[in-house]
Motif scaffolding. Sequence first.
Motif, PDB file in Angstrom:
ATOM      1  N   GLU A  33     -13.713   8.998  -3.638  1.00  0.00           N
ATOM      2  CA  GLU A  33     -14.987   9.703  -3.782  1.00  0.00           C
ATOM      3  C   GLU A  33     -15.836   9.615  -2.521  1.00  0.00           C
ATOM      4  O   GLU A  33     -16.705  10.458  -2.294  1.00  0.00           O
ATOM      5  CB  GLU A  33     -15.753   9.122  -4.976  1.00  0.00           C
ATOM      6  N   ALA A  34     -15.545   8.609  -1.680  1.00  0.00           N
ATOM      7  CA  ALA A  34     -16.252   8.465  -0.402  1.00  0.00           C
ATOM      8  C   ALA A  34     -15.554   9.232   0.714  1.00  0.00           C
ATOM      9  O   ALA A  34     -15.906   9.074   1.893  1.00  0.00           O
ATOM     10  CB  ALA A  34     -16.360   6.991  -0.031  1.00  0.00           C
ATOM     11  N   GLY A  35     -14.579  10.045   0.349  1.00  0.00           N
ATOM     12  CA  GLY A  35     -13.939  10.923   1.325  1.00  0.00           C
ATOM     13  C   GLY A  35     -12.774  10.333   2.074  1.00  0.00           C
ATOM     14  O   GLY A  35     -12.428  10.804   3.163  1.00  0.00           O
ATOM     15  N   CYS A  36     -12.130   9.313   1.499  1.00  0.00           N
ATOM     16  CA  CYS A  36     -11.003   8.660   2.178  1.00  0.00           C
ATOM     17  C   CYS A  36      -9.671   9.051   1.542  1.00  0.00           C
ATOM     18  O   CYS A  36      -9.589   9.354   0.361  1.00  0.00           O
ATOM     19  CB  CYS A  36     -11.146   7.141   2.107  1.00  0.00           C
ATOM     20  N   GLU A  37      -8.641   9.032   2.362  1.00  0.00           N
ATOM     21  CA  GLU A  37      -7.265   9.149   1.880  1.00  0.00           C
ATOM     22  C   GLU A  37      -6.736   7.729   1.721  1.00  0.00           C
ATOM     23  O   GLU A  37      -6.696   6.969   2.688  1.00  0.00           O
ATOM     24  CB  GLU A  37      -6.418   9.921   2.887  1.00  0.00           C
ATOM     25  N   VAL A  38      -6.356   7.368   0.503  1.00  0.00           N
ATOM     26  CA  VAL A  38      -6.025   5.981   0.202  1.00  0.00           C
ATOM     27  C   VAL A  38      -4.532   5.808  -0.053  1.00  0.00           C
ATOM     28  O   VAL A  38      -3.926   6.583  -0.796  1.00  0.00           O
ATOM     29  CB  VAL A  38      -6.808   5.475  -1.026  1.00  0.00           C
ATOM     30  N   GLU A  39      -3.970   4.789   0.560  1.00  0.00           N
ATOM     31  CA  GLU A  39      -2.577   4.417   0.324  1.00  0.00           C
ATOM     32  C   GLU A  39      -2.504   2.922   0.047  1.00  0.00           C
ATOM     33  O   GLU A  39      -3.333   2.145   0.535  1.00  0.00           O
ATOM     34  CB  GLU A  39      -1.702   4.761   1.534  1.00  0.00           C
ATOM     35  N   VAL A  40      -1.492   2.540  -0.735  1.00  0.00           N
ATOM     36  CA  VAL A  40      -1.262   1.132  -1.039  1.00  0.00           C
ATOM     37  C   VAL A  40       0.126   0.769  -0.503  1.00  0.00           C
ATOM     38  O   VAL A  40       1.125   1.026  -1.165  1.00  0.00           O
ATOM     39  CB  VAL A  40      -1.344   0.858  -2.551  1.00  0.00           C
ATOM     40  N   PRO A  41       0.195   0.214   0.701  1.00  0.00           N
ATOM     41  CA  PRO A  41       1.495  -0.083   1.313  1.00  0.00           C
ATOM     42  C   PRO A  41       2.344  -1.033   0.470  1.00  0.00           C
ATOM     43  O   PRO A  41       1.848  -2.062   0.005  1.00  0.00           O
ATOM     44  CB  PRO A  41       1.118  -0.736   2.650  1.00  0.00           C
ATOM     45  N   ARG A  42       3.607  -0.701   0.284  1.00  0.00           N
ATOM     46  CA  ARG A  42       4.498  -1.546  -0.498  1.00  0.00           C
ATOM     47  C   ARG A  42       4.822  -2.849   0.222  1.00  0.00           C
ATOM     48  O   ARG A  42       5.232  -3.822  -0.403  1.00  0.00           O
ATOM     49  CB  ARG A  42       5.788  -0.788  -0.818  1.00  0.00           C
ATOM     50  N   GLY A  43       4.646  -2.878   1.526  1.00  0.00           N
ATOM     51  CA  GLY A  43       4.997  -4.063   2.289  1.00  0.00           C
ATOM     52  C   GLY A  43       4.012  -5.203   2.186  1.00  0.00           C
ATOM     53  O   GLY A  43       4.271  -6.292   2.708  1.00  0.00           O
ATOM     54  N   GLN A  44       2.908  -4.999   1.492  1.00  0.00           N
ATOM     55  CA  GLN A  44       1.896  -6.051   1.399  1.00  0.00           C
ATOM     56  C   GLN A  44       2.292  -7.099   0.365  1.00  0.00           C
ATOM     57  O   GLN A  44       2.903  -6.792  -0.649  1.00  0.00           O
ATOM     58  CB  GLN A  44       0.530  -5.472   1.050  1.00  0.00           C
ATOM     59  N   THR A  45       1.932  -8.336   0.656  1.00  0.00           N
ATOM     60  CA  THR A  45       2.103  -9.413  -0.327  1.00  0.00           C
ATOM     61  C   THR A  45       0.805 -10.214  -0.342  1.00  0.00           C
ATOM     62  O   THR A  45      -0.259  -9.654  -0.545  1.00  0.00           O
ATOM     63  CB  THR A  45       3.306 -10.312   0.029  1.00  0.00           C
ATOM     64  N   CYS A  46       0.875 -11.512  -0.104  1.00  0.00           N
ATOM     65  CA  CYS A  46      -0.315 -12.362  -0.043  1.00  0.00           C
ATOM     66  C   CYS A  46      -0.882 -12.354   1.377  1.00  0.00           C
ATOM     67  O   CYS A  46      -0.139 -12.219   2.351  1.00  0.00           O
ATOM     68  CB  CYS A  46       0.069 -13.777  -0.457  1.00  0.00           C
ATOM     69  N   CYS A  47      -2.184 -12.512   1.491  1.00  0.00           N
ATOM     70  CA  CYS A  47      -2.807 -12.574   2.818  1.00  0.00           C
ATOM     71  C   CYS A  47      -2.514 -13.898   3.517  1.00  0.00           C
ATOM     72  O   CYS A  47      -2.707 -14.020   4.732  1.00  0.00           O
ATOM     73  CB  CYS A  47      -4.313 -12.367   2.719  1.00  0.00           C
ATOM     74  N   GLY A  48      -2.088 -14.904   2.762  1.00  0.00           N
ATOM     75  CA  GLY A  48      -1.756 -16.198   3.335  1.00  0.00           C
ATOM     76  C   GLY A  48      -2.833 -17.251   3.217  1.00  0.00           C
ATOM     77  O   GLY A  48      -2.651 -18.395   3.663  1.00  0.00           O
ATOM     78  N   GLN A  49      -3.945 -16.901   2.586  1.00  0.00           N
ATOM     79  CA  GLN A  49      -5.054 -17.853   2.524  1.00  0.00           C
ATOM     80  C   GLN A  49      -4.718 -19.160   1.806  1.00  0.00           C
ATOM     81  O   GLN A  49      -5.080 -20.244   2.303  1.00  0.00           O
ATOM     82  CB  GLN A  49      -6.277 -17.200   1.872  1.00  0.00           C
ATOM     83  N   PRO A  50      -4.029 -19.148   0.652  1.00  0.00           N
ATOM     84  CA  PRO A  50      -3.697 -20.426   0.004  1.00  0.00           C
ATOM     85  C   PRO A  50      -2.871 -21.336   0.912  1.00  0.00           C
ATOM     86  O   PRO A  50      -3.114 -22.547   0.967  1.00  0.00           O
ATOM     87  CB  PRO A  50      -2.911 -19.990  -1.240  1.00  0.00           C
TER      88      PRO A  50
END
Length: 255
Positions: A33-50
């Motif tokens: 709704e804010a005018g962005c094209e959104v994708e959710v990359p399959r290659g993502q997992t955890c950011c590593g913070q824990p």
Amino acid sequence: MSQAKPRVGLFVTCLVDMMRPSIGFAAVKLLEEAGCEVEVPRGQTCCGQPAYNSGDRKDTEALARQTIAAFEGFDYLVVPSGSCGAMIKDHYPTLFEKEPDWRARAEALAAKTFELISFLVDQRGLEGVSAALAAKATYHDSCSGLRELGVKAQPRKLLASVEGLELKEMSEPEVCCGFGGTFCVKYPDISNRIVSKKSQDIAASGAELLLAGDLGCLMNMAGKLKREGSKVEARHVAEVLAGMTDDPAIGEERS
């Protein structure tokens, strides 16, 4: 000639993916709704913070490399979590001090990484939303979002535009809830004392709805409230702003 929509890679986060997918869908709706094209990359997992917080540098670096590779092709990386956002934006570059190529890639990704609500307000210039919710709500400022990313005024600005919503501030909205990722596991007694004080502050606000921008904090506070028999519901701010509050509140079992 119309301007191309910015390509946003949505970093969903582990907790949202496993515990509260509706937050991810709400984020997509708000971004589109804010005018962005959104994708959710399959290659993502955890950011590593824990792993990072536990001193596991090797696994943290491996997860960081995977995240960088998955998202560096987008115009922006947007995440509905201040803690994950701060990990990528503030801590990734420091992981690769002895690897100039990876440090440059980490810095490039950090420069275009934003927490969801701050991105909508500060980068997309969003002034308000069309959602409506008749409720008295209070907002908890999560530690990482507030102190590392400067998320404070942005959610309150958009919440003020939600028809029927009345914001009731806590006396100390910026005080930690006691979650802290692995902190609540390492120091459960201290964590419980902290969240006990938080639940008292929530009750004193007179709100019937607890909002925040980090699911970990919300799960921690919702669990405490439920154990105390409180009727205060907990929701991610994105769910309210997107008008997606049909799901049971955080901490409540689905029927």
